[in-house]
Design an enzyme around this catalytic site. Structure first.
Site, short mmCIF file in Angstrom:
data_model
loop_
_atom_site.label_atom_id
_atom_site.label_comp_id
_atom_site.label_asym_id
_atom_site.label_seq_id
_atom_site.Cartn_x
_atom_site.Cartn_y
_atom_site.Cartn_z
N CYS A 45 -32.34 6.63 2.03
CA CYS A 45 -31.92 5.59 2.98
C CYS A 45 -30.92 6.17 3.99
O CYS A 45 -31.32 6.89 4.90
CB CYS A 45 -31.40 4.38 2.25
SG CYS A 45 -31.64 2.89 3.22
N HIS B 200 -35.69 3.03 -1.27
CA HIS B 200 -34.83 3.30 -2.43
C HIS B 200 -35.66 3.55 -3.69
O HIS B 200 -35.88 2.64 -4.49
CB HIS B 200 -33.89 2.11 -2.68
CG HIS B 200 -32.82 2.00 -1.66
ND1 HIS B 200 -31.62 2.67 -1.77
CD2 HIS B 200 -32.76 1.31 -0.51
CE1 HIS B 200 -30.86 2.39 -0.72
NE2 HIS B 200 -31.53 1.56 0.06
N GLU C 49 -34.87 4.91 -6.34
CA GLU C 49 -34.10 4.78 -7.59
C GLU C 49 -34.34 3.44 -8.28
O GLU C 49 -34.16 3.33 -9.49
CB GLU C 49 -32.60 4.99 -7.33
CG GLU C 49 -31.88 3.90 -6.55
CD GLU C 49 -31.92 4.08 -5.04
OE1 GLU C 49 -32.86 4.74 -4.55
OE2 GLU C 49 -31.03 3.55 -4.34
N1 GLN Z 1 -26.76 1.63 6.85
C1 GLN Z 1 -28.12 2.00 6.93
C2 GLN Z 1 -29.00 0.89 7.46
O1 GLN Z 1 -28.63 -0.25 7.42
C3 GLN Z 1 -28.64 2.49 5.59
C4 GLN Z 1 -28.64 1.44 4.54
C5 GLN Z 1 -28.82 2.02 3.15
O2 GLN Z 1 -28.60 3.20 2.93
N2 GLN Z 1 -29.15 1.19 2.19
O3 GLN Z 1 -30.09 1.14 7.92
#
Ligand code: GLN
Length: 534
Positions: free
Chosen positions: A381, A506, A508
Site C-alpha cells: 500500500c 493488503h 496480509e
Molecule cells: N495513505 C495512502 C493512501 O491513502 C496509503 C494507505 C495505506 O497504506 N493503507 O492511499
C-alpha cells in the site's frame, strides 16, 4: 437450534480475549461444527476506521470493505467463519440505527431508552448470525466488565439467554490472575471481584479462563471455584505461551475446554481433530533457520499497529520452515541515521501501509537502500507508493515526485487521487475498500500466486498516476498487476533485482498460518536466498 457462547473480559484489557475467542472457534470447527464469530465493541465510533492505530491497533479490513477491529483478524486466521459487516458492531452503529428509527417514527411514540431499545438492537445483531446452517455463534464483548459503556451489552446478553433458552447459551469469562513476585503468589481477588460484577448484572459465568504467568494449582482452582461459583474443572488456565499465539487453542484443548463446551451446550459427541494445527505449531517451534526482516513504519512502537503484517510474516516463516525475526524500525530514525547502519544485517525490507508525511523520507531511504543493495523489498500500500516515489526521484531524476497526499502541488504527482475521491469530505468508510480483482500479467507476483486473477483487499485513497506508467517501465519499474475495470496499477516490480515487489492492496489480511500468503512466502524465500549469498 444455534447455540451461543458469549465471551467477556474482566480485571484488565488486552487479555487476549480475541485470541481466545478465535481459539474456541478453531476447536469447535475441529469438531466439525459450523461456527460464526462476531465482536461487539462498546465504543462510540461507528467503526474503527477513523481511529489512530497508536490507540487501537491496526484497522482490519474484510472482503466486503468493512473496517473492523483487529480481533477479526484472529477470527479469520484461526477459523473459516465467514465475516462481514455483521461481524463487528459498535455502540456507534447501534445508536445510529436506534436514532434513525426514532427519526423515522418507527418507535410509534415510545420513549426511546437504553433498555429496551438499545438492548433490543444489540440482541438483534447477535441473533442475526444464527440460522439453520450455524451450530454455534461466538460473540466477544469488547472492553472490560465494570466499564460504564459495556453495561448495555451485558444486560443484552443476559436477556438473550431468556429469549433463546438457557440450555442454548453459555458465558465464558476471561480474567487475569496477577502474580506477585515478592511473595511468589498468584492472586484471585481481582477475578472474584470481576465475577462479582457480572453476577450483579445477573450473569453467572459457566467457565473462567484465567490468564496467568504460572500454572494454577489445584488449591487455587478450588479457591476460585468457591468464590466464583464455578466447578474447579471449569477454571481453565491460559498461561503465557512460550513460542507463539498459535499454541493457545492447543493449550485450551489439553484442558478439555472443547469437551466442556460440547457438554454444556449438548453438542454432538465428536473428536476435536487439531492435527494439522498441531503440525503447524511444531514447525513454528522447530525452525530450520532464521532470517531477519526489517519492517519500517510509523506506528512501530505498538505491536498491534501492524498485527496482520507480523502474522503474515510469521506464516511465511512456517511456509519456509524458518523463524522470521522482525526488526521493527521507526521510519523517522532513517531520516537521521544512514540506512546502511539501521538496516545492517537485514535480509529483507518491508514497508507496510501508512498515512501522512511523518517518516516518509525515512521510508524512501529504506526503499533506496533495498533497491540499490539488491535486498528483497516488499512494499504494501503506502509501501508501493513510497517505492514509486523513490524510483521516480532517484532513477527518473524527477526531484519533485511525490504523492498529492503529502504535497498537493507536487511537480510530479506520481501518486494521486482518483477523480471520484476528489469530492470526498467525510473520512469514515470512504476509502477504496475491500476485495477487488487484480489481473497478474507476469513477473514474480504472477509466479508466486500461480494464478492469473486474484482477489485482494484494499484500504487506501491514492493510486499510481497512470501518466507515469510508461516512463517508470522504461527505466525498469513495471506494472505487473492491474485492476482492469478501473485501469489501476495494483502491483509493480523491478525485474532486474533479486526480489522487488510492491502491491497497492493488503495481502496480509488474507494470510493464515495454515495457508501462508504466496507473496509473503516468496518474499521470505528471497530473504533466505539473500542470507545464503551472504
Ligand atoms: N495513505 C495512502 C493512501 O491513502 C496509503 C494507505 C495505506 O497504506 N493503507 O492511499
Amino acid at each position: 437450534m444455534t447455540r451461543h457462547i458469549f465471551i467477556t473480559g474482566g480485571v484488565v484489557s488486552s487479555l487476549g480475549k480475541g485470541l481466545t475467542t478465535a481459539s474456541i472457534g478453531l476447536l469447535l470447527e475441529s469438531r466439525g461444527l459450523r461456527v460464526r464469530i462476531q465482536k461487539l465493541d462498546p465504543y462510540l465510533n461507528v467503526d474503527p476506521g477513523t481511529m489512530n492505530p497508536f490507540q487501537h491497533g491496526e484497522v482490519y479490513v474484510l472482503d466486503d470493505g468493512t473496517e473492523t477491529d483487529l480481533d477479526l483478524g484472529h477470527y479469520e486466521r484461526f477459523t473459516n467463519s465467514p465475516l462481514s459487516r455483521a461481524s463487528n458492531v459498535t455502540s456507534g452503529r447501534i445508536y445510529q440505527e436506534v436514532l434513525r428509527k426514532e427519526r423515522a417514527g418507527e418507535y410509534l411514540g415510545d420513549t426511546v431508552q437504553v433498555i429496551p431499545h438499545v438492548t433490543d438492537e444489540i440482541k438483534k445483531c447477535v441473533a442475526a448470525l444464527a440460522g439453520p446452517d450455524v451450530d454455534v455463534v461466538l460473540t466477544e464483548i469488547g472492553g472490560t466488565v465494570g466499564d460504564i459503556e459495556s453495561h448495555p451489552y451485558l444486560e443484552a446478553i443476559r436477556q438473550f439467554r431468556l429469549d433463546v433458552g438457557r440450555e442454548n447459551v453459555m458465558y465464558v469469562h476471561m480474567t487475569l490472575l496477577p502474580y506477585l513476585r515478592a511473595n511468589g503468589e498468584m492472586k484471585t481477588k481481582p477475578t472474584q471481584q470481576s465475577v462479582g460484577k457480572l453476577r450483579e448484572i445477573g450473569i453467572q459465568p459457566d467457565v473462567l479462563i484465567c490468564r496467568c504467568e504460572k500454572p494454577i494449582t489445584d488449591d487455587l482452582k478450588r479457591k476460585i471455584s468457591l468464590f466464583c461459583n464455578v466447578e474447579p474443572h471449569e477454571v481453565i488456565e491460559e498461561k503465557d505461551v512460550d513460542h507463539s499465539i498459535y499454541e493457545v487453542p492447543l493449550v485450551l484443548q489439553e484442558q478439555g475446554l472443547d469437551a466442556l463446551i460440547a457438554k454444556k451446550l449438548t453438542l454432538p459427541d465428536a473428536e476435536t481433530d487439531t492435527r494439522s494445527w498441531r503440525d503447524m505449531v511444531e514447525v513454528l517451534k522447530h525452525p530450520d533457520a532464521e532470517v531477519e526482516i526489517a519492517v519500517v513504519g510509523k506506528y512501530i512502537e505498538l505491536q498491534d499497529s501492524y498485527k496482520s503484517i507480523y502474522e503474515a510474516v510469521a506464516h511465511a516463516g512456517i511456509a519456509n520452515r524458518v523463524k522470521v525475526k522482525v526488526r521493527r524500525i521507526n521510519a523517522e530514525v532513517l531520516e537521521e541515521t544512514p540506512a546502511e547502519e539501521v538496516l545492517a544485517g537485514c535480509d529483507g525490507v518491508l514497508v507496510p501501509g501508512g498515512f501522512g508525511v511523518r517518516g516518509v523520507y525515512g521510508k524512501i531511504n529504506a526503499v533506496r537502500h533495498a533497491r540499490e543493495g539488491g535486498i528483497p523489498y516488499f512494499g504494501i500500500c503506502y509501501g508501493l507508493q513510497m517505492a514509486v516515489i523513490e524510483f521516480a526521484r532517484n532513477v527518473l531524476g524527477l526531484d519533485g515526485a511525490d504523492t498529492t497526499e503529502n504535497d498537493a502541488d507536487a511537480k510530479d504527482p506520481v501518486i494521486c487521487l482518483l477523480e471520484e475521491q476528489r469530492e470526498v469530505t467525510d473520512l469514515g468508510g470512504t476509502m477504496r475498500l475491500g476485495a477487488q480483482p487484480c489481473r497478474l500479467l507476469s513477473g514474480r507476483a504472477r509466479d508466486a500466486y500461480g494464478r492469473d486473477v486474484v482477489q485482494e483487499r484494499h484500504r487506501h485513497r491514492y493510486e499510481l498516476n497512470n501518466a507515469y506508467r510508461g516512463r517508470l517501465a522504461e527505466h525498469g519499474l513495471a506494472v505487473t498487476g492491474v485492476n482492469e475495470q478501473l485501469d489501476l496499477a495494483e502491483v509493480v516490480e523491478i525485474a532486474d533485482h533479486p526480489w522487488f515487489v510492491a502491491v497497492q492492496y493488503h495481502p496480509e489480511f488474507l494470510s493464515k498460518p495454515l495457508q501462508p500468503h504466496p507473496l509473503f512466502a516468496s518474499f521470505v524465500k528471497a530473504a533466505l536466498a539473500r542470507k545464503a549469498r551472504g
